[in-house]
Design a protein around this motif. Structure first.
Motif, PDB file in Angstrom:
ATOM      1  N   ASP A  53       0.831  -1.215  -0.084  1.00  0.00           N
ATOM      2  CA  ASP A  53      -0.013  -0.552   0.027  1.00  0.00           C
ATOM      3  C   ASP A  53       0.763   1.123   0.264  1.00  0.00           C
ATOM      4  N   VAL A  54       0.886   2.020  -0.953  1.00  0.00           N
ATOM      5  CA  VAL A  54       1.276   3.155  -1.939  1.00  0.00           C
ATOM      6  C   VAL A  54       1.642   3.927  -0.401  1.00  0.00           C
ATOM      7  N   LYS A  55       0.366   4.249  -0.270  1.00  0.00           N
ATOM      8  CA  LYS A  55       0.220   5.395   1.221  1.00  0.00           C
ATOM      9  C   LYS A  55       0.520   4.754   2.093  1.00  0.00           C
ATOM     10  N   SER A  56       0.480   4.169   2.598  1.00  0.00           N
ATOM     11  CA  SER A  56       1.328   3.961   3.637  1.00  0.00           C
ATOM     12  C   SER A  56       2.203   3.586   4.258  1.00  0.00           C
ATOM     13  N   CYS A  57       3.129   4.026   2.650  1.00  0.00           N
ATOM     14  CA  CYS A  57       4.663   4.005   2.870  1.00  0.00           C
ATOM     15  C   CYS A  57       5.478   5.137   3.363  1.00  0.00           C
ATOM     16  N   VAL A  58       4.628   6.172   3.586  1.00  0.00           N
ATOM     17  CA  VAL A  58       4.635   7.509   3.486  1.00  0.00           C
ATOM     18  C   VAL A  58       4.597   8.241   4.907  1.00  0.00           C
ATOM     19  N   LEU A  59       5.876   9.132   4.606  1.00  0.00           N
ATOM     20  CA  LEU A  59       5.738   9.279   6.492  1.00  0.00           C
ATOM     21  C   LEU A  59       4.735  10.617   6.784  1.00  0.00           C
ATOM     22  N   VAL A  60       3.946  10.761   7.310  1.00  0.00           N
ATOM     23  CA  VAL A  60       2.753  10.939   8.292  1.00  0.00           C
ATOM     24  C   VAL A  60       3.411  11.686   9.484  1.00  0.00           C
ATOM     25  N   TRP A  61       3.341  13.424   8.899  1.00  0.00           N
ATOM     26  CA  TRP A  61       3.775  14.084  10.348  1.00  0.00           C
ATOM     27  C   TRP A  61       3.198  15.483   9.996  1.00  0.00           C
ATOM     28  N   PRO A  62       2.619  16.098  11.460  1.00  0.00           N
ATOM     29  CA  PRO A  62       2.002  17.438  10.571  1.00  0.00           C
ATOM     30  C   PRO A  62       2.674  18.363  10.456  1.00  0.00           C
ATOM     31  N   ARG A  63       3.642  18.375  11.072  1.00  0.00           N
ATOM     32  CA  ARG A  63       4.209  19.567  10.916  1.00  0.00           C
ATOM     33  C   ARG A  63       5.373  20.209   9.301  1.00  0.00           C
ATOM     34  N   LEU A  64       5.175  18.501   9.015  1.00  0.00           N
ATOM     35  CA  LEU A  64       5.672  18.826   7.184  1.00  0.00           C
ATOM     36  C   LEU A  64       5.130  19.938   6.764  1.00  0.00           C
ATOM     37  N   SER A  65       3.706  19.358   7.302  1.00  0.00           N
ATOM     38  CA  SER A  65       2.392  20.493   6.150  1.00  0.00           C
ATOM     39  C   SER A  65       2.066  22.105   7.348  1.00  0.00           C
ATOM     40  N   ASP A  66       2.760  22.443   7.748  1.00  0.00           N
ATOM     41  CA  ASP A  66       2.615  23.994   8.140  1.00  0.00           C
ATOM     42  C   ASP A  66       3.551  24.331   7.485  1.00  0.00           C
ATOM     43  N   PRO A  67       2.728  25.997   7.459  1.00  0.00           N
ATOM     44  CA  PRO A  67       3.246  27.071   6.577  1.00  0.00           C
ATOM     45  C   PRO A  67       4.330  27.530   6.452  1.00  0.00           C
ATOM     46  N   ASP A  68       4.553  27.653   7.299  1.00  0.00           N
ATOM     47  CA  ASP A  68       6.482  27.854   7.876  1.00  0.00           C
ATOM     48  C   ASP A  68       7.352  26.686   7.096  1.00  0.00           C
ATOM     49  N   VAL A  69       7.034  25.684   7.346  1.00  0.00           N
ATOM     50  CA  VAL A  69       7.832  24.819   6.906  1.00  0.00           C
ATOM     51  C   VAL A  69       7.651  24.672   4.838  1.00  0.00           C
ATOM     52  N   PHE A  70       6.050  25.080   4.768  1.00  0.00           N
ATOM     53  CA  PHE A  70       5.870  25.061   3.348  1.00  0.00           C
ATOM     54  C   PHE A  70       7.111  25.928   2.416  1.00  0.00           C
ATOM     55  N   TYR A  71       7.207  26.986   3.408  1.00  0.00           N
ATOM     56  CA  TYR A  71       7.564  27.926   2.406  1.00  0.00           C
ATOM     57  C   TYR A  71       9.040  27.740   3.081  1.00  0.00           C
ATOM     58  N   HIS A  72      10.025  27.420   4.119  1.00  0.00           N
ATOM     59  CA  HIS A  72      11.114  27.307   4.125  1.00  0.00           C
ATOM     60  C   HIS A  72      12.196  26.334   3.034  1.00  0.00           C
ATOM     61  N   ARG A  73      10.656  25.089   2.498  1.00  0.00           N
ATOM     62  CA  ARG A  73      11.498  24.100   1.936  1.00  0.00           C
ATOM     63  C   ARG A  73      12.576  24.334   0.434  1.00  0.00           C
ATOM     64  N   GLY A  74      12.316  25.548  -0.003  1.00  0.00           N
ATOM     65  CA  GLY A  74      13.149  25.391  -0.961  1.00  0.00           C
ATOM     66  C   GLY A  74      14.457  25.998  -0.234  1.00  0.00           C
ATOM     67  N   PHE A  75      14.400  26.029   0.531  1.00  0.00           N
ATOM     68  CA  PHE A  75      15.551  26.993   1.190  1.00  0.00           C
ATOM     69  C   PHE A  75      16.389  26.185   2.303  1.00  0.00           C
ATOM     70  N   CYS A  76      15.988  25.065   2.624  1.00  0.00           N
ATOM     71  CA  CYS A  76      16.388  24.223   3.295  1.00  0.00           C
ATOM     72  C   CYS A  76      17.972  23.877   3.191  1.00  0.00           C
ATOM     73  N   ASP A  77      19.350  24.076   3.699  1.00  0.00           N
ATOM     74  CA  ASP A  77      20.389  23.743   4.096  1.00  0.00           C
ATOM     75  C   ASP A  77      20.273  21.931   3.629  1.00  0.00           C
TER      76      ASP A  77
END
Length: 549
Positions: A53-77
């Motif tokens: 089941d592909v869906k069960s293979c992904v990391l589920v962590w609410p922090r990854l969906s926070d707005p500040d994380v979204f804007y940070h993704r392209g500038f992550c070290d």
């Protein structure tokens, strides 16, 4: 990390773990890089690869969906590291940067509808993700390990010793091709030549073996003297066929061990082509010959049973593995490589089980063939059936005897007995294979147990034949001594013949066996032919008496 260069052998589980440890290290690096790239590209991070089941293979962590994380993704070290030099180690922390002028900008969380300003520095979630990746890689490798057919404890050198010992017996008992009357020099040894030269035609004896004392004339002509050749053929058949079946077991072990290592090596190379793993001395992938094709290639049961030549090939050589060893190649992203490695391991496991079935069928065929043979064909004529005072059915008014011929026959039987007894030492080597006859779990399957049983039966047939050759020598000599007492010329001939050092050495050789005990019929297993003469192939005094009664 440099991959281990030791090739498959005993304690195979440890070797597999060593190879998987290299794979795990490189998988961890590759997985970290991919996780960083997926984070930067706003894609799901995969944390398990073996689930369907592909869906069960992904990391589920609410922090990854926070707005500040979204804007940070392209500038992550970590993202910059993942797109850079492959040999450079990942960073241990992230500066938490945002796009220019975004600090303080109000953004809305779509999950809650709440609005809040972006911080000047984001607490990047990737360091925590990176800490988890080694555990994910370890879990995958542990799952792969559980699917591997291990063949952990077997020692191939012991199987090789057993094969070589049986091969030595087979070589000694080979008497040329079946189409040359069994007397060809092609591969024939001294022992087999002595056996094939024994007179087996009753007409040979008609003029000079009358009123035989000790070894009855009719029993000799129609009993003992027609049994050495079929017995030799049966012993050659057993030695050759057992050697091939020991070889087949070793082939299954080699296939399972080698190809698992070869698959892990190939997957390791594909995971990280610029790593320091080496392809020098790699196991690769070996293609094992089908058991039926293998038996046909080296002669098969019909050739052995008929006394024809069977090629006992080099141990684990090209006839067992006819296709050149190939490197196992993998392609695609790291997820596909891991999944394909699992499929390759499953392929090895499935093929091993298929070969186990073929091996079992080959052992069963040999068992049925040997059980169908009479004792007469497996361990000579039973000399205990001879009349001590001779055979009255062939008395004649004319009496003549050649002591030279009688003693020549006695000497020939003696030399064969000595040669046979010398072959018994090979069973010490043959038994070395017994502890290694086992499957992937180290368990001796019914076919393995039967190979061991056939091996031990074979020794008993050989021991019985040895004792009976010694008894034949002694009984024939006693008969010559009886002629010595009855005829003055025969006495001179006997003394002259026994004066020859080689003759006396052969006639006086003492066996280490208990001849009377060993000469008794071997106890046959359930289902075997228990009447050594019932098939009527060989006319014997016992079968004639049974028919008359």
């Amino acid at each position: 990390m440099v991959a281990p260069t030791q090739f498959p052998g005993p304690k195979h589980a440890e070797m597999v773990k060593d190879y998987l440890a290299v794979f795990e290290d490189i998988l961890t690096v590759r997985w970290k890089r991919q996780a960083a790239l997926d984070f930067r590209g706003n894609r799901h991070i995969v944390n398990r690869l073996s689930a369907t089941d592909v869906k069960s293979c992904v990391l589920v962590w609410p922090r990854l969906s926070d707005p500040d994380v979204f804007y940070h993704r392209g500038f992550c070290d970590y993202g910059f590291w993942a797109e850079g030099d492959a040999d450079k180690a990942p960073p241990s922390t992230c500066s938490g940067r945002l796009p220019p002028n975004m600090a303080g900008v109000e953004v809305t969380d779509k999950r809650t509808g709440r609005t809040a300003p972006l911080p000047a520095q984001v607490q990047c979630p990737m360091p925590q993700v990176m800490e988890q990746v080694p555990q994910w890689a370890k879990a995958e490798c542990s799952a792969l390990y559980r699917r591997i057919p291990l063949f952990d404890h077997q020692k191939q050198e012991e199987l090789g010793a057993g094969y070589a010992a049986l091969q030595a017996i087979s070589t000694a008992l080979y008497a040329g091709d079946s189409d040359d009357g069994g007397k060809g020099s092609k591969g024939a040894g001294d022992l087999s030549a002595l056996i094939e030269d024994l007179p087996s035609d009753a007409s040979v004896f008609d003029e000079w073996w009358e009123a035989w004392t000790g070894l009855a004339a009719d029993a000799l002509r129609h009993g003992f003297m027609v049994s050495p050749k079929p017995t030799r053929r049966s012993h050659y058949d057993l030695a050759t066929s057992l050697a091939m079946r020991v070889h087949l077991r070793a082939g299954i072990i080699e296939f399972g061990r080698n190809n698992v290592i070869g698959a892990i090596e190939g997957a390791t190379r594909a995971l990280y082509a610029t790593s320091t793993t080496t392809s020098e001395g790699t196991a690769g992938w070996k293609t094992m010959q089908g058991v039926g094709d293998f038996l046909a290639l080296v002669g098969g049961p019909k050739g052995a049973a008929a006394g024809g030549a069977i090629s006992l090939i080099g141990f684990l050589g090209e006839q067992m593995f006819p296709v050149p060893v190939k490197q196992v190649d993998f392609s695609g992203d790291f997820k596909k490589i891991v999944v394909d490695l699992g499929a390759k391991i499953d392929e090895v496991r499935t093929e091993v089980e298929s070969k186990e079935g073929e091996y079992a069928a080959a052992v069963s065929e040999l068992r049925d063939r040997i059980n169908g043979k009479s004792g007469f064909e497996l361990e000579l004529y039973d000399l205990t059936e001879n009349h001590a005072s001779g055979d009255d059915a062939r008395k004649s008014e004319k009496f003549s005897v050649s002591v030279d011929m009688v003693m020549s026959l006695a000497e020939q039987c003696g030399k064969i007995a000595i040669g046979y007894e010398g072959l018994l030492a090979h069973f010490k080597g043959a038994y070395k294979a017994e502890g290694q006859l086992a499957d992937k779990d180290g368990i001796a399957r019914p076919a393995d147990v039967d190979v061991m049983a056939l091996n031990r039966e074979f020794e008993q047939y050989m021991r019985t034949a040895t004792a009976r050759y010694y008894l034949a020598r002694d009984q024939i000599r006693e008969a010559a001594e009886d002629y010595d007492e009855a005829d003055g010329n025969a006495a001179q001939d006997f003394e002259r013949i026994m004066g020859d050092p080689d003759m006396r050495k052969t006639m006086d050789k003492t066996s280490e066996l208990d001849l009377e005990a060993e000469a008794a019929d071997t106890q046959r297993p359930a289902g075997a032919d228990t009447d050594p003469y019932e098939d009527g192939t060989y006319v014997t005094r016992k079968s004639q008496e049974a028919a008359a009664s």
